[in-house]
Motif scaffolding. Structure first.
Motif, mmCIF file in Angstrom:
data_model
loop_
_atom_site.group_PDB
_atom_site.id
_atom_site.type_symbol
_atom_site.label_atom_id
_atom_site.label_comp_id
_atom_site.label_asym_id
_atom_site.label_seq_id
_atom_site.Cartn_x
_atom_site.Cartn_y
_atom_site.Cartn_z
ATOM 1 N N LEU A 203 0.407 -1.434 -0.143
ATOM 2 C CA LEU A 203 0.137 0.139 -0.191
ATOM 3 C C LEU A 203 0.696 1.603 -0.011
ATOM 4 C CD1 LEU A 203 -2.329 -1.105 2.582
ATOM 5 C CD2 LEU A 203 -2.930 -1.033 0.320
ATOM 6 N N GLY A 204 2.525 1.257 0.397
ATOM 7 C CA GLY A 204 2.752 2.402 0.129
ATOM 8 C C GLY A 204 2.998 2.678 1.489
ATOM 9 N N LEU A 205 2.634 2.261 2.277
ATOM 10 C CA LEU A 205 2.474 2.926 3.603
ATOM 11 C C LEU A 205 4.231 2.690 4.011
ATOM 12 C CD1 LEU A 205 -0.383 0.949 5.664
ATOM 13 C CD2 LEU A 205 0.348 3.998 5.348
ATOM 14 N N THR A 206 4.832 3.036 4.797
ATOM 15 C CA THR A 206 5.612 4.039 5.706
ATOM 16 C C THR A 206 6.237 2.475 6.600
ATOM 17 O OG1 THR A 206 6.188 6.030 6.692
ATOM 18 C CG2 THR A 206 6.779 6.395 4.486
ATOM 19 N N PRO A 207 7.364 3.153 7.706
ATOM 20 C CA PRO A 207 7.366 1.723 9.039
ATOM 21 C C PRO A 207 6.596 3.504 9.593
ATOM 22 C CG PRO A 207 9.283 2.079 7.809
ATOM 23 C CD PRO A 207 8.809 2.818 6.538
ATOM 24 N N ARG A 208 6.687 4.861 9.801
ATOM 25 C CA ARG A 208 6.116 5.124 11.042
ATOM 26 C C ARG A 208 4.698 5.564 10.623
ATOM 27 N NH1 ARG A 208 8.874 8.608 14.503
ATOM 28 N NH2 ARG A 208 9.618 6.717 14.782
ATOM 29 N N GLU A 209 4.363 5.430 9.308
ATOM 30 C CA GLU A 209 2.900 5.441 9.087
ATOM 31 C C GLU A 209 2.388 4.188 9.799
ATOM 32 O OE1 GLU A 209 3.063 8.052 4.937
ATOM 33 O OE2 GLU A 209 2.924 5.910 4.767
ATOM 34 N N THR A 210 3.216 3.057 9.306
ATOM 35 C CA THR A 210 2.393 1.259 10.152
ATOM 36 C C THR A 210 2.341 2.371 11.222
ATOM 37 O OG1 THR A 210 3.497 0.561 8.470
ATOM 38 C CG2 THR A 210 2.941 -0.470 10.175
ATOM 39 N N ALA A 211 3.345 2.793 12.112
ATOM 40 C CA ALA A 211 3.178 2.799 13.662
ATOM 41 C C ALA A 211 2.520 3.536 13.729
ATOM 42 C CB ALA A 211 4.880 2.604 14.074
ATOM 43 N N VAL A 212 1.592 4.797 13.364
ATOM 44 C CA VAL A 212 0.641 5.896 13.197
ATOM 45 C C VAL A 212 -0.834 4.934 13.427
ATOM 46 C CG1 VAL A 212 -0.749 7.623 12.709
ATOM 47 C CG2 VAL A 212 1.933 7.944 13.052
ATOM 48 N N LEU A 213 -0.774 4.060 12.461
ATOM 49 C CA LEU A 213 -1.832 2.715 11.951
ATOM 50 C C LEU A 213 -1.854 2.036 13.375
ATOM 51 C CD1 LEU A 213 -4.592 1.420 10.467
ATOM 52 C CD2 LEU A 213 -2.505 0.651 9.087
ATOM 53 N N ARG A 214 -0.975 1.393 14.071
ATOM 54 C CA ARG A 214 -1.790 1.075 15.083
ATOM 55 C C ARG A 214 -1.507 1.188 16.450
ATOM 56 N NH1 ARG A 214 3.800 -2.556 17.086
ATOM 57 N NH2 ARG A 214 2.577 -3.575 19.237
ATOM 58 N N LEU A 215 -1.161 2.345 16.481
ATOM 59 C CA LEU A 215 -1.623 3.533 17.409
ATOM 60 C C LEU A 215 -2.761 3.921 17.404
ATOM 61 C CD1 LEU A 215 1.789 5.344 18.710
ATOM 62 C CD2 LEU A 215 0.661 3.109 19.630
ATOM 63 N N LEU A 216 -2.991 3.968 15.878
ATOM 64 C CA LEU A 216 -4.464 4.755 15.763
ATOM 65 C C LEU A 216 -5.482 3.833 15.405
ATOM 66 C CD1 LEU A 216 -5.890 7.565 14.393
ATOM 67 C CD2 LEU A 216 -5.567 5.264 12.736
ATOM 68 N N ALA A 217 -5.298 2.347 15.491
ATOM 69 C CA ALA A 217 -5.999 1.564 16.103
ATOM 70 C C ALA A 217 -6.117 0.985 18.156
ATOM 71 C CB ALA A 217 -5.644 0.123 15.433
ATOM 72 N N SER A 242 -1.381 11.263 5.481
ATOM 73 C CA SER A 242 -1.776 9.989 4.373
ATOM 74 C C SER A 242 -1.490 8.468 4.234
ATOM 75 C CB SER A 242 0.327 9.980 4.826
ATOM 76 O OG SER A 242 0.659 8.750 3.111
ATOM 77 N N VAL A 243 -2.102 8.278 5.709
ATOM 78 C CA VAL A 243 -2.706 6.988 5.596
ATOM 79 C C VAL A 243 -3.838 6.114 5.523
ATOM 80 C CG1 VAL A 243 -3.455 5.747 7.992
ATOM 81 C CG2 VAL A 243 -1.164 5.846 8.408
ATOM 82 N N TYR A 244 -4.518 7.970 5.686
ATOM 83 C CA TYR A 244 -5.942 7.648 5.511
ATOM 84 C C TYR A 244 -6.356 7.417 3.807
ATOM 85 C CZ TYR A 244 -7.155 9.306 9.938
ATOM 86 O OH TYR A 244 -7.745 9.629 11.041
ATOM 87 N N ARG A 245 -4.976 8.894 3.281
ATOM 88 C CA ARG A 245 -4.977 8.467 1.348
ATOM 89 C C ARG A 245 -5.118 7.098 1.375
ATOM 90 N NH1 ARG A 245 -0.973 8.822 -2.082
ATOM 91 N NH2 ARG A 245 0.488 9.999 0.230
ATOM 92 N N LYS A 246 -3.647 6.725 1.567
ATOM 93 C CA LYS A 246 -3.813 5.228 0.716
ATOM 94 C C LYS A 246 -4.748 4.097 1.510
ATOM 95 C CE LYS A 246 1.464 6.694 1.392
ATOM 96 N NZ LYS A 246 3.107 6.174 2.147
ATOM 97 N N LEU A 247 -5.468 4.133 2.250
ATOM 98 C CA LEU A 247 -5.723 2.868 3.347
ATOM 99 C C LEU A 247 -7.641 3.627 2.243
ATOM 100 C CD1 LEU A 247 -5.264 2.611 6.613
ATOM 101 C CD2 LEU A 247 -4.946 1.141 4.454
ATOM 102 N N ASP A 248 -7.774 4.811 1.553
ATOM 103 C CA ASP A 248 -8.992 5.290 1.317
ATOM 104 C C ASP A 248 -10.508 4.996 1.473
ATOM 105 O OD1 ASP A 248 -11.149 6.240 -1.087
ATOM 106 O OD2 ASP A 248 -11.714 3.805 -1.513
ATOM 107 N N ALA A 249 -9.709 5.944 3.226
ATOM 108 C CA ALA A 249 -10.725 6.240 4.118
ATOM 109 C C ALA A 249 -10.937 7.849 4.577
ATOM 110 C CB ALA A 249 -9.973 5.273 4.887
ATOM 111 N N PRO A 250 -12.144 7.944 4.734
ATOM 112 C CA PRO A 250 -12.153 9.572 5.583
ATOM 113 C C PRO A 250 -11.956 9.975 6.642
ATOM 114 C CG PRO A 250 -14.570 8.170 5.327
ATOM 115 C CD PRO A 250 -12.890 7.191 4.821
ATOM 116 N N ASP A 251 -11.712 8.642 7.543
ATOM 117 C CA ASP A 251 -11.374 9.179 8.871
ATOM 118 C C ASP A 251 -10.927 7.689 9.817
ATOM 119 O OD1 ASP A 251 -13.798 6.824 9.356
ATOM 120 O OD2 ASP A 251 -14.465 8.623 8.347
#
Length: 280
Positions: A203-217, A242-251
């Motif tokens: 999906l093109g997520l960087t390691p730092r974006e993946t970390a943000v996603l994990r903490l978001l969860a 960036s995470v929202y855009r790559k995951l095609d998510a509005p929130d």
């Protein structure tokens, strides 16, 4: 060595960018070790992640210019490194996390110690600098820098102190990269198999974006995510966009649900995620 307020600070920033961009946890520590040896005039760097016990625990070492981890040349040297003289007796009993040299802690006794003698024969070095990660973690984590020639001076100690926050951030990044290195790894459910679907790199997520996603969860607001990752709230929001855009998510809720559907998070990850209207 240059003053930490000048060229070395620029090198620290370059290293920080390198650490954020790498996806390989082994490369991360190699890059750190090489920069420590360059800045401090070291010949060998030893990484310490476990308790200082003479007969237990791995020993990771990097030799200057080798480009990868190096072998500790003898079992006796490995035992003495694990034993941690004189740093285990100091950092393990007090909350002091300031970088110290072996000579500072032992005086003239360092040159006459078994550790100095064996390491000198095996590594060709004469002096050691203890560079622990800041904080109150137990066991104490950090690095031992070995060098020949003159001992580490005040400028080296100032540099070592200045680089400590970056090393702490590097350790956090290493843990995140290690946690996501194996398929199906997602927080506490480490080792579970990932459902078929795209991976974070697909999906093109960087390691730092993946970390943000994990903490978001985990339901953390932006300010708490920033504290956890040692970045500003503004930087967190940029990663979130960036995470929202790559995951095609509005929130955030949609992002976590999409990530779960793609097998990037554990099935129960969104249980604590605030409602989409939450702007934290």
């Amino acid at each position: 060595m240059s003053d930490p307020a000048g060229n070395d600070y620029a090198r620290m920033l370059e290293l920080a960018v390198c650490l954020l961009e790498t996806r390989d946890p082994d490369h991360l520590w190699c890059a750190v070790a090489e920069e420590l040896m360059r800045a401090l005039g070291g010949e060998v760097v030893v990484g310490k992640d476990c308790e200082w016990a003479a007969d237990d625990g791995p020993v990771r070492a990097w030799r200057r210019g080798a480009g990868s981890a190096a072998d500790v040349p003898s079992r006796q040297a490995a035992r003495l490194i694990r034993e941690g003289y004189p740093f285990a007796g100091h950092y393990g009993t007090v909350q002091d996390r300031a970088p110290r040299t072996a000579a500072q802690l032992t005086g003239a006794g360092w040159r006459n110690s078994e550790t100095a003698s064996v390491l000198g024969q095996c590594l060709g070095t004469e002096h050691m600098l203890g560079l622990p990660l800041p904080g109150r973690s137990n066991p104490v984590r950090g690095f031992l820098i070995h060098r020949a020639g003159p001992d580490f001076d005040e400028r080296a100690l100032r540099y070592a102190t200045a680089v400590q926050p970056l090393l702490r951030a590097a350790a956090a990044q290493h843990e995140l990269l290690t946690g996501y290195a194996a398929p199906g790894v997602a927080g506490p459910n480490r080792g579970a198999e990932r459902p078929s679907g795209a991976g974070t790199s697909d999906l093109g997520l960087t390691p730092r974006e993946t970390a943000v996603l994990r903490l978001l969860a985990e339901g953390l607001p932006a300010q708490a995510i920033g504290r956890r990752l040692h970045v500003s709230v503004r930087t967190v929001h940029k990663h979130l966009q960036s995470v929202y855009r790559k995951l095609d998510a509005p929130d955030r809720l949609s992002a976590v649900l999409n990530a779960q559907r793609l097998g990037l998070l554990a099935p129960d990850a969104p249980r604590n995620v605030p409602a989409p209207a939450y702007n934290g």
